[in-house]
Structures are given as C-alpha cells and as structure tokens.
Design an enzyme around this catalytic site. Sequence first.
Site, PDB file in Angstrom:
ATOM      1  N   HIS A 259       0.837  -1.215   0.000  1.00  0.00           N
ATOM      2  CA  HIS A 259       0.000   0.000   0.000  1.00  0.00           C
ATOM      3  C   HIS A 259       0.866   1.259   0.000  1.00  0.00           C
ATOM      4  CE1 HIS A 259      -3.984  -1.885   0.482  1.00  0.00           C
ATOM      5  NE2 HIS A 259      -3.385  -2.775   1.242  1.00  0.00           N
ATOM      6  N   ASP A 322      -0.997  -4.932   5.985  1.00  0.00           N
ATOM      7  CA  ASP A 322      -2.017  -5.749   5.311  1.00  0.00           C
ATOM      8  C   ASP A 322      -1.695  -5.909   3.834  1.00  0.00           C
ATOM      9  OD1 ASP A 322      -2.456  -2.913   5.153  1.00  0.00           O
ATOM     10  OD2 ASP A 322      -4.334  -3.337   4.094  1.00  0.00           O
ATOM     11  N   GLU A 323      -2.193  -6.962   3.260  1.00  0.00           N
ATOM     12  CA  GLU A 323      -2.199  -7.171   1.806  1.00  0.00           C
ATOM     13  C   GLU A 323      -0.864  -6.847   1.150  1.00  0.00           C
ATOM     14  OE1 GLU A 323      -6.852  -6.250   0.788  1.00  0.00           O
ATOM     15  OE2 GLU A 323      -5.541  -4.518   1.018  1.00  0.00           O
ATOM     16  N   ALA A 324       0.232  -7.303   1.766  1.00  0.00           N
ATOM     17  CA  ALA A 324       1.564  -7.071   1.178  1.00  0.00           C
ATOM     18  C   ALA A 324       1.834  -8.179   0.153  1.00  0.00           C
ATOM     19  CB  ALA A 324       2.618  -7.039   2.278  1.00  0.00           C
TER      20      ALA A 324
END
Length: 515
Positions: A259, A322-324
């Site tokens: 992100h 998150d969401e790496a």
Amino acid sequence: LGAAASVSAAPVATGATAPPPRPLGQIVPAPASVAPGGAPFTLNAGTAIRVDASPQVRALGAYLAGVLRPSTGYRLPVTTGHGGNAIALRLAASDRALGEEGYRLSAGRSGVTITARRPAGLFHGVQTLRQLLPAAVERRSRQRGPWRIAGGTVRDAPRYAYRGAMLDVSRHFFTVRQVERYIDELALYKINTLHLHLSDDQGWRIAIDSWPRLASYGGSTEVGGGKGGHYTKAQFREIVAHAASRYMQVVPEIDTPGHTNAALASYADLNCNGVAPPLYTGTDVGFSSLCVPKQITYRFVDDVVREIAAMSPSRYFHIGGDEAHSTPHDQYVTYMDKAQPIVARHGRTVMAWHQLASGHPAPGAVLQYWGGDFTGQAERKQVADAAVHGAKLVLSPADRAYLDMKYDARTPLGQAWAGYVEVDRSYDWNPGAYLPGAPPAAILGVEAPIWTETLKTSADIEYMAFPRLPGIAELGWSPASTHDWNAYRTRLAAQGPRFEALGIDYYRSPKVPWS
Ligand code: TNX
C-alpha cells in the site's frame, strides 16, 4: 421530520400535557446500570452549568453550553460554585469503580449532577445527557421545549478501553473540517479513538519535512484522479487537538510495506529498481512494496515515524502490514522485524493489521483483526496464538464492522467483497467470544473502519456509518449482559430523529422500527 416536529409542537406551559421525558437508559450505547426514580429535571431559562475550577472541567462546561444554547435559546452561564437549577460537572477521585472513563449521572427536581474520576468520564456523561434530552436539542436553531430529563441515576463505565473508528483519507482526501465533523459524530457514541489511514497507493496525506515530495507529489491525487490533498503539520495538529477536546486519541497509520505506491512514486530511491512508478488512481490492492533489502527504506520509516509521533501523543502507531502481496513472505517478516523497533524507539506501541501475526509481533503489539466468517482456521489460529503470547487484539471483522460494506444489493455506495452487512449483522456478535482461543483479556476493544474507494463527501461517510457505527460503539462500551438485538433496535430507532437533527442522512434500514 416527524418526531422532532411533534416535540416542537408540544405545549410548554402545562407540564401535564407535555410528553414524558425519555426513559433513563434509552440511549446508545446502553449504560452499565440505571436506577430510575424521582421527579424529572426541567432545563429552563434560569438553569446554570456549574463546574469546578479545573481548566478541563471549565472547558467541558463551555462545550456543553455550546451544545445546548442554540436549540434551547437559554443563557446557561458556566459558573463555579453550588446551587439549584443547575447541571453540575464534578470530578471526584473517590468513586474508584468508575475507572478512567466512567461517570455517574443523577437527575432530580433541582438539577443534574455528572460525577467522574477523570474529565474523560465527565465528557462521556455529557454525551449521555445530550441523549436524554429530546432530539431537537441537537438542532442549531431555537426549538420549543420542554427540556426534561427523567429522574434517577445512571452509573456507567466502558467494557473495553479501545473503542475506535478508522477513516481512510488516502483513497479520497477529507479536509480538516470533514474529519472534525466525523470526530464530533463519533464522540456522541463514546468512541475514544480515531484511527487515520494516512497513506496508501493512491495518496500520501501528511506533510513530512524530511521527505517533502511525499505530500506535495504523493498527495496530489486520489481514486478517480481528483486533486487529492494532504494535511500540513499545523492542520494535523489541529485534528489531534480537536480529537483531544472530545477525549479521543488519534492513532496515525502509515501503511507499509505494501500500500505504498504514493511514496514509491514520490522517491525513486525507495524502489528496488530505482525507478519511480506513476501515481495511481485506481482501486486495486497488493501491487506495491517498499524495498526490504535497501537501507534507505529504514531511514524513510524512521523519519516518518519520528515526525508523526512528535505530533501525536497517542500510545499507538499503526504500521499497516495488510495485503503485502508483492512482498515475498520472508522479506515481509524481515521488514516487520526492522520496522517494529523503530516504532518502539520513538516511544510508541506497534499497532498493525493482523497479518503481522505471520511474523514476530513485538511484545505488547496490537493486532487489528479484519477477518470474518470467510477467514480460514489456520489464519484465525495464528492470530489467537499471537494473543496467547502477549499480543493485544482490536476486532474489526470486515463482514461486521467495516462501514464501507454495502448494507444490501441496493446500497449505491461501498463495496461487497466481505458480503452485505445489514444493521443487525453488524451489531449481533460478541467481541469477547469472537476469536476462539484468544484470551478474553487480550481483547483491547473494537474498531469500525471506513475505507473510501467509493466515498467522497461527509454525506457519503455518514450514510455508510449511520446507523452501523452506533452499534459497534455499543459493542465496545456496553456490558455484554445488555447485548440484545431486539432491545437495541428500539433504542437505535430513537436515534433517527437525533441523526436528522444533526443533519446526518442515514440509511433507513428496514430492520429498525424507525418512528
Ligand atoms: C481491504 S482491510 C483493505 C483495504 C481496502 C478495503 C476495502 C484492509 C486491512 N485492507 O486496502 O480499502 O479492503 O474494503
């Protein structure tokens, strides 16, 4: 307009025909205990607000007067000293059971007294007082009374210390005024933490002196290609101060190592290949990553955490995580092993999305769980195990607490990747028993995040947050014994005229018996 209009039309002169005062306890979040009885108090032109000499209590008196004056039209002088026909705000160190945020509110013929050990408790007691008055009290123009408060005593203290709401100011930028408006709305429901998601692929929203292009370039757009924006340091301090005046901490989040496109676009050196990607205005996730092997990455993190921590007194600093999906897992763990001590060096406790449980959460780290019924056993167990080993948990299950999920198929805004979340589904779960295997004492509290890929205005935020936000606030504040959807939906219905008086365009859920 129904309820507010009928209140305005009620005769004032004869108490006999006036509607009964709102029952004590018919508020959101439900109070811990209520003992109704005795004569009601009637606020009138001679009522005073009595405070003691401490600056914080005086400021609270002024705040309360600011809420009550426009609609009642009364003078409501804020004075020290004692006497009848008054709303008194009193600090009393004696009542230990009230804790850091609890209060006692007693109402009778001669006045209302709110007592607490700390100013934060008085502030929450003031929110209760607002809700005990007719909804029209929230209007900003003069309304007809009577302004009565039922007799009796409310004793109240929160179930959880952390009661949060997150606002994503990265996907779409929101001005200081818009953030402050949301803070004021959250305060009414005794939320005490505003988590600001300050960076993401689509925008970097906070000025950093040592890396100026983060804000000037990385903050120059948003989802859909609008002009974005960022907070200067003075503006960010203004948000923190406004939140503090509402007894709310601001938890800043800089989302890493994924992100991060806005940062990567601003500084070519942060990229492993040394090439800055273009700014991004779409809504995909998982495509960006800080360069884990490069030294400069940690100088960047250190500078950013230092400059932001210097402006925000909050205990927690949220580093995302998150969401790496573009960071190989071993590198993710390496990154977190280096980033967490940086946060500690700047005197803050690490907060991160629950994926940090796949690495080595620092002792006392706070994991924000955003899974749901869709989350597999292994992932849940990893988070529960981290809690067994000392991590704290803030619960934000996406299929319950995410305020950007659509209510149903007809909701014009929001997303549906975690399913539709109607008001009953959002309310009807128990944070204390939600994650099997997690020790109840590890649950720090709850948080309702709102992601803004599809949301651009205060009205958009409010339509998604109301009426689900008050339900999450109640899960955070009220004793588990009060939890009951059927009772809640009636109490929530009574908030409808209040939302209207506050100018909040809320979702008229068919699950709630709005009057
Ligand atoms: C997942 S939940 C995200 C965000 C999105 C959100 C949309 C989480 C920690 N990450 O990047 O904005 O879904 O609902």
